[in-house]
Design a protein around this motif. Structure first.
Motif, short mmCIF file in Angstrom:
data_model
loop_
_atom_site.label_atom_id
_atom_site.label_comp_id
_atom_site.label_asym_id
_atom_site.label_seq_id
_atom_site.Cartn_x
_atom_site.Cartn_y
_atom_site.Cartn_z
N GLN A 112 0.83 -1.21 0.00
CA GLN A 112 0.00 0.00 0.00
C GLN A 112 0.86 1.26 0.00
N ARG A 113 1.98 1.21 0.69
CA ARG A 113 2.86 2.38 0.78
C ARG A 113 3.43 2.75 -0.58
N ASP A 114 3.72 1.73 -1.41
CA ASP A 114 4.35 1.98 -2.71
C ASP A 114 3.37 2.06 -3.88
N TYR A 115 2.13 1.62 -3.65
CA TYR A 115 1.22 1.42 -4.77
C TYR A 115 0.97 2.67 -5.59
N GLU A 116 0.62 3.77 -4.92
CA GLU A 116 0.21 4.98 -5.64
C GLU A 116 1.31 5.53 -6.55
N HIS A 117 2.54 5.26 -6.20
CA HIS A 117 3.67 5.81 -6.98
C HIS A 117 4.40 4.73 -7.77
N SER A 118 3.79 3.58 -7.92
CA SER A 118 4.45 2.45 -8.59
C SER A 118 4.40 2.59 -10.10
N ALA A 119 5.35 1.91 -10.77
CA ALA A 119 5.37 1.88 -12.24
C ALA A 119 4.11 1.21 -12.77
N TYR A 120 3.58 0.25 -12.02
CA TYR A 120 2.38 -0.47 -12.45
C TYR A 120 1.19 0.47 -12.57
N VAL A 121 0.98 1.30 -11.56
CA VAL A 121 -0.14 2.25 -11.59
C VAL A 121 0.06 3.28 -12.70
N ARG A 122 1.27 3.77 -12.86
CA ARG A 122 1.53 4.74 -13.93
C ARG A 122 1.18 4.15 -15.28
N PHE A 123 1.54 2.90 -15.49
CA PHE A 123 1.28 2.25 -16.77
C PHE A 123 -0.22 2.08 -17.01
N THR A 124 -0.96 1.59 -16.02
CA THR A 124 -2.39 1.37 -16.20
C THR A 124 -3.15 2.70 -16.35
N GLU A 125 -2.70 3.72 -15.65
CA GLU A 125 -3.33 5.05 -15.78
C GLU A 125 -3.09 5.63 -17.18
N GLU A 126 -1.84 5.54 -17.65
CA GLU A 126 -1.49 6.14 -18.94
C GLU A 126 -2.14 5.42 -20.11
N ASN A 127 -2.25 4.10 -20.03
CA ASN A 127 -2.72 3.33 -21.18
C ASN A 127 -4.20 2.96 -21.13
N PHE A 128 -4.76 2.84 -19.93
CA PHE A 128 -6.16 2.42 -19.81
C PHE A 128 -7.01 3.35 -18.96
N GLN A 129 -6.41 4.37 -18.37
CA GLN A 129 -7.10 5.27 -17.46
C GLN A 129 -7.74 4.49 -16.30
N MET A 130 -7.07 3.45 -15.87
CA MET A 130 -7.51 2.60 -14.77
C MET A 130 -6.48 2.63 -13.64
N HIS A 131 -6.90 2.24 -12.44
CA HIS A 131 -6.03 2.37 -11.27
C HIS A 131 -5.79 1.05 -10.53
N TYR A 132 -6.81 0.19 -10.48
CA TYR A 132 -6.71 -1.08 -9.75
C TYR A 132 -6.94 -2.24 -10.72
N SER A 133 -6.37 -3.39 -10.40
CA SER A 133 -6.58 -4.56 -11.26
C SER A 133 -6.59 -5.84 -10.44
N THR A 134 -7.30 -6.83 -10.98
CA THR A 134 -7.20 -8.21 -10.50
C THR A 134 -7.04 -9.09 -11.74
N THR A 135 -6.00 -9.91 -11.74
CA THR A 135 -5.64 -10.67 -12.94
C THR A 135 -5.86 -12.16 -12.72
N LEU A 136 -6.45 -12.82 -13.71
CA LEU A 136 -6.67 -14.25 -13.68
C LEU A 136 -5.69 -14.91 -14.65
N ALA A 137 -5.03 -15.98 -14.21
CA ALA A 137 -3.99 -16.64 -15.01
C ALA A 137 -4.46 -18.01 -15.48
N PHE A 138 -4.28 -18.29 -16.79
CA PHE A 138 -4.72 -19.54 -17.39
C PHE A 138 -3.62 -20.13 -18.28
N GLY A 139 -3.76 -21.44 -18.56
CA GLY A 139 -2.96 -22.08 -19.59
C GLY A 139 -1.54 -22.41 -19.18
N MET A 140 -0.80 -22.96 -20.14
CA MET A 140 0.57 -23.42 -19.91
C MET A 140 1.44 -22.27 -19.37
#
Length: 369
Positions: A112-140
């Protein structure tokens, strides 16, 4: 609540029908189903190869294949969510058959301390205008990931939403497993048809993760002679066979899909062919079929292609077969159809008095040059 339940029922019904007719399971059609039945409109499907290399993504914004300008290229090294997904999938040997939910909430992975300033948030904000994510993993090795997004105003994923995504995962995983089983059955049938056409009696069909999808009793008899009677208990389409790498060799040996690999083990000759199933998202599922022949000590008379009763075209086909090219590779090289090559091969077998590629190989193997 009734409306939500109806959405789940509709989704399950649509996915059940979709898995039968779909050419590719994880596609824009799936995104439409998620939006219509659950209201999840901001969803991204990312595709990787089994070694973790990025291939493409599909989102509500469209499809974008990997290229020099792809926005994910510069971010890939910093995508901590993807790296954890891949590491855990490799560790757990994730396959098509997994139906246990594998969810990755971004705020659980990044503190939580690093989230707001993380590279992950910057990327999702810049490319999708989104802030939070939950990812599902499938396949090989987790080579397909489905990320659900929420913006800052909507807030982070609630326990109720995570519960819903767990249910969605189970729906998708079971449907994808059935889709792969149906697809693999068709692929195995196509391969078996080619094996039968070649006249081989002893064969195995495998995927690239050491599962045996099909085999003949003649092949099993040969394997028992080499590896012992217990080998029969180790043949499985869902559990990797520990002895298959011994036959298939390393990735470098199987890099070419055109040329047949040959190995001699305990007086048996193994020929290993490769079949690639390719998809528009860049994923390639690789299969192998292995034919087994007894190595004979006696020498056959030497023949030249010119001395055999073959046309010039048939001589060319026979030469390419001798050098280990598959029917498809021969067709590509000669710029003819696959079925034309098969007809030439049938004529070659008849004129030369042989019943298989291996017998033709033996016939030509003792030539002076």
């Amino acid at each position: 609540m009734k409306e939500e339940h109806a959405g789940q029922v509709n989704f399950f019904s649509e996915i059940s029908e979709y898995q039968i007719s779909a050419r590719e399971f994880f596609s824009t059609v799936l995104l439409d189903y998620l939006a219509k039945n659950f209201g999840w409109e901001k969803v991204l499907i990312s595709y990787f190869d089994t070694q973790g290399k990025f291939l493409s993504w599909t989102s509500w914004q469209g499809i974008l294949m990997d290229c020099a300008e792809h926005p994910y290229r510069a971010f890939f090294a910093n995508d901590v969510v993807r790296h954890i997904i891949y590491q855990e999938a490799v560790r757990d040997q994730l396959t098509y058959f997994n139906v246990e939910p594998r969810l990755y909430k971004s705020t659980d992975i990044i503190t939580q301390r690093d989230y707001e300033h993380s590279a992950y948030v910057r990327f999702t904000e810049e490319n999708f205008q989104m802030h939070y994510s939950t990812t599902l993993a499938f396949g090989m090795n987790g080579y397909i990931q489905v990320a659900f997004f929420k913006n800052r105003e909507q807030g982070d994923f609630t326990e109720e939403e995570i519960g819903q995504l767990n249910e969605i995962y189970v729906y998708l995983a079971n449907s994808y497993k059935n889709f792969k089983k149906f697809e693999q059955a068709k692929i195995v049938q196509n391969i078996q048809n080619e094996i039968i056409a070649s006249g081989e009696k002893a064969y195995l069909v495998t995927d690239d993760f050491m599962h045996i999808m099909s085999y003949s009793q003649t092949a099993l008899k040969c394997l028992k002679d080499i590896l012992g009677a217990a080998i029969a208990e180790q043949i499985s389409s869902t559990t990797p066979c520990s002895w298959l790498p011994f036959l298939l060799g390393g990735e470098e040996e199987l890099a070419s899909t055109e040329r047949v690999q040959t190995k001699i083990i305990k007086n048996y000759i193994f020929k290993i062919y490769t079949y690639d199933q390719t998809y528009s998202n860049g994923i390639i599922d690789r299969y192998h079929w292995i034919t087994i022949s007894k190595k004979e000590e006696e020498k056959l008379p030497a023949y030249s292609l010119e001395s055999l009763p073959l046309t010039a075209t048939e001589q060319r086909v026979a030469e390419l077969m001798y050098h280990g090219l598959t029917y498809k590779a021969i067709a590509d090289k000669m710029v003819v159809s696959y079925h034309t090559v098969k007809k030439h091969v049938q004529n070659i077998y008849t004129k030369c008095g042989v019943n298989s590629r291996f017998e033709l190989y033996k016939l030509l193997d003792n030539r002076e040059n």
